[in-house]
Write an enzyme that holds these catalytic residues in place. Structure first.
Site, PDB file in Angstrom:
ATOM      1  N   GLY A 251       0.680  -1.015  -0.248  1.00  0.00           N
ATOM      2  CA  GLY A 251      -0.285   0.334   0.169  1.00  0.00           C
ATOM      3  C   GLY A 251       0.634   1.022  -0.072  1.00  0.00           C
ATOM      4  O   GLY A 251       1.460   1.606   0.001  1.00  0.00           O
ATOM      5  N   SER A 252       0.358   2.506   0.511  1.00  0.00           N
ATOM      6  CA  SER A 252       0.773   3.579   0.369  1.00  0.00           C
ATOM      7  C   SER A 252       1.593   3.570   2.086  1.00  0.00           C
ATOM      8  O   SER A 252       1.778   3.307   2.506  1.00  0.00           O
ATOM      9  CB  SER A 252       0.055   4.793   0.795  1.00  0.00           C
ATOM     10  OG  SER A 252      -0.533   5.146   1.881  1.00  0.00           O
ATOM     11  N   VAL A 255       0.022   4.422   4.952  1.00  0.00           N
ATOM     12  CA  VAL A 255      -0.775   2.961   5.582  1.00  0.00           C
ATOM     13  C   VAL A 255       0.008   2.286   5.800  1.00  0.00           C
ATOM     14  O   VAL A 255       0.371   1.754   7.431  1.00  0.00           O
ATOM     15  CB  VAL A 255      -1.272   2.122   4.770  1.00  0.00           C
ATOM     16  CG1 VAL A 255      -1.750   1.177   4.934  1.00  0.00           C
ATOM     17  CG2 VAL A 255      -2.124   2.829   3.971  1.00  0.00           C
ATOM     18  N   GLY A 256       2.044   2.251   5.247  1.00  0.00           N
ATOM     19  CA  GLY A 256       2.944   1.637   6.052  1.00  0.00           C
ATOM     20  C   GLY A 256       3.644   1.879   7.187  1.00  0.00           C
ATOM     21  O   GLY A 256       3.711   0.557   7.803  1.00  0.00           O
ATOM     22  N   GLU A 273       5.976  -3.738   1.767  1.00  0.00           N
ATOM     23  CA  GLU A 273       5.614  -2.604  -0.080  1.00  0.00           C
ATOM     24  C   GLU A 273       5.269  -1.106  -0.816  1.00  0.00           C
ATOM     25  O   GLU A 273       3.895  -1.880   0.042  1.00  0.00           O
ATOM     26  CB  GLU A 273       5.245  -3.867  -1.093  1.00  0.00           C
ATOM     27  CG  GLU A 273       6.153  -5.422  -1.418  1.00  0.00           C
ATOM     28  CD  GLU A 273       7.506  -5.267  -1.476  1.00  0.00           C
ATOM     29  OE1 GLU A 273       8.156  -3.897  -1.663  1.00  0.00           O
ATOM     30  OE2 GLU A 273       8.355  -5.938  -0.783  1.00  0.00           O
ATOM     31  N   CYS A 307       2.838   0.474  -8.243  1.00  0.00           N
ATOM     32  CA  CYS A 307       4.060   0.861  -7.436  1.00  0.00           C
ATOM     33  C   CYS A 307       5.549   1.223  -8.172  1.00  0.00           C
ATOM     34  O   CYS A 307       6.386   1.878  -7.799  1.00  0.00           O
ATOM     35  CB  CYS A 307       4.599  -0.232  -6.323  1.00  0.00           C
ATOM     36  SG  CYS A 307       4.539  -1.790  -6.188  1.00  0.00           S
TER      37      CYS A 307
END
Length: 520
Positions: A251-252, A255-256, A273, A307
């Site tokens: 995710g972004s 979010v990470g 990731e 990504c």
């Protein structure tokens, strides 16, 4: 720019029927069995034509608890099945993905919005990782080492972790699950999948596909699990669950960070990731035709929602004008429209929120002094009723612009000049993210420098190919704000296992390490 009219129905219904997608689908599965969920309906609309595809009855926490109870019991059985047998079950899953490749590719394309060829490519990644995992099931190697003590043997080995939580993003609705699940399964773990709420039907289709494999191999319920639920019911509490020793999240970066913090507080493991801000360096020694093709695919493929999408182009001043003009021409020939139309190269963005981010990035670029060379419009009219179709942007910018330092998940490519290879590498590395990178050059001194310790700081560094389209044979992931995780190939399987060091004394003496004398 040529724009294609989209088909009103995209002829998707036969594929949905074969994939077992109903008007209303259950949102929780323990593998071969579905759980009768009663959560709020989640409607899935196609960004292709704005039509309702189908709905999902979301799962709640009690459904999640049912899944976790099954998963805990299943792990006790699954971990003791020999790894090659687990690998054979994964092989059979791969064969089912082959069987449903065209239908699932259409499903991915229609629900997510990437063109059909990319949908097929994503399913092929699932097939490839299943094949790879089959091989890994016979190669879960440890190492032996020599002990300093006489008649002692030392080695290390790997054991499964337990229940692996997998959180996936909308842009790769099936492949990223497979990257994680296939390796987690052959290494003896069980999986709980929480997919993006923007593409829930792809996850339902996957669990319909693998159900027969699980049944005919008598795989216990709880080995492969699915929970589709809102963050209101299954959110931070999922991350905080100590029964999940590993959370894999794609995710972004924002979010990470949240995932890393919550899982880290309980000393759990994360495989993150996250965002990319990927650049291609085009040197004066580049094959410009190759670089053009790689750049266009990297920038507009998946409508800039990978990504690994190419977001920055660092071009030597001696070829800058020529390359810029060729790129403008190429961008203006890209066909935009229904992703299931074989003549289309760019489909829609995922939703209206992505469109707004696309617009905002352009506004910020202009405020900071950048210049748009082509593109930027949001398309409307017949064939574009979803409101999610945009013209990819080519813009001139400077690397230090705030908007350039960020990742905008949309087809926007920033061009900038450089004079020396030192300057190019410094510009390349001077962003918070570190996922994928590339250099186009026929000069070995430049390419080897780019791959050296003082070169690209990304987890992926390529020569004479673009930033996107990684093969599953290599470990996938990046550094810095990209999160440091590694998935897929190479020895990424070790992420899903715990290492154990073993020492065996086969003498009648008890010598201590480091020569310590301890006499009773």
């Amino acid at each position: 720019m040529q724009m294609q009219q989209i088909c009103p129905t995209c002829d998707i219904r036969p594929a949905l029927d074969r994939l077992g997608i109903k008007p209303v689908n259950l949102g929780a599965s323990t593998g071969a069995e579905w759980i009768e969920t009663n959560g709020a309906l989640l409607d899935s609309f196609s960004s292709c034509d704005g039509r309702l595809i189908a709905s999902v009855k979301q799962g709640r926490w009690d459904d999640y608890e049912t899944i976790m109870e099954k998963a805990q019991e299943a792990f006790k059985v699954w971990r003791m099945i020999p790894a090659p047998e687990r690998g054979d079950i994964v092989r059979q899953m791969g064969n089912e993905f082959r069987r449903y490749k065209e239908d699932l590719g259409r499903m991915v394309s229609y629900e997510m919005g990437k063109i059909y060829q990319e949908g097929l490519g994503e399913v092929q990644e699932m097939i490839d990782i299943a094949d790879f995992a089959l091989g890994i099931s016979r190669q879960l190697y440890g190492s032996t080492m020599h002990s300093e003590r006489p008649k002692h043997r030392m080695y290390d080995q790997y054991h499964p972790l337990g229940i692996v939580g997998v959180i996936t993003a909308f842009n790769f609705p099936v492949a990223v699950w497979a990257w994680n699940a296939m390796l987690a399964l052959v290494t003896g773990n069980v999986v709980v999948w929480k997919p993006s709420s923007k593409v829930p039907l792809c996850a339902v289709a996957i669990h319909n596909i693998i159900a027969d494999v699980l049944k005919r191999n008598n795989v216990p319920e709880g080995v492969t699990n699915l929970i589709i639920g809102s963050s209101k019911h299954i959110g931070d509490n999922f991350l905080a669950d100590k029964r999940l020793p590993l959370i894999s999240c794609t995710g972004s970066t924002a979010v990470g960070r949240r995932v890393g913090r919550i899982v880290g507080e309980r000393l759990g493991r994360t495989l993150l990731e996250l965002g990319g801000n990927n650049a291609i360096v085009v040197t004066e020694n580049a094959n410009l035709d190759m670089a053009i093709r790689a750049t266009v695919f990297g920038a507009v493929g998946t409508t800039g929602q990978r990504c690994t999408s190419t977001r920055r182009l660092i071009i030597h001043e001696s070829v800058y004008d020529k390359f810029r003009d060729q790129l403008i021409s190429a961008f203006e020939q890209v066909r935009i429209g229904c992703p299931l139309d074989p003549n289309v190269l760019v489909g829609p963005l995922i939703d209206k929120g992505a469109v707004e981010a696309f617009r905002f990035a352009q506004e910020q670029l202009l405020k900071e002094g950048g210049r748009i060379l082509t593109g930027g419009d949001v398309l409307s009219g017949p064939g574009y009723e979803s409101g999610c179709y945009v013209k990819p942007v080519l813009a001139e910018a400077e690397n230090h612009y705030h908007i350039v330092q960020e990742e905008t998940f949309a087809p926007i490519l920033y061009l900038m000049k450089y004079k020396t290879i030192d300057e190019a590498i410094a510009m390349h590395n001077n962003v918070p993210q570190g996922l994928s990178s590339a250099i186009f050059s026929t000069n070995m001194l430049e390419t080897e420098r780019f791959l050296s310790h003082e070169g690209s700081d990304c987890g992926i560094a390529n020569v004479n190919i673009g930033t996107s389209g990684a093969e599953i044979g290599g470990a996938f992931g990046g550094e810095k704000d990209t999160g440091g995780g590694r998935e897929s190939g190479s020895d990424a399987w070790k992420v899903y296992m715990r290492r154990q060091t073993n020492t065996i004394n086969y003498s009648t003496e008890l010598p201590f390490a480091q020569g310590i004398k301890f006499v009773l």
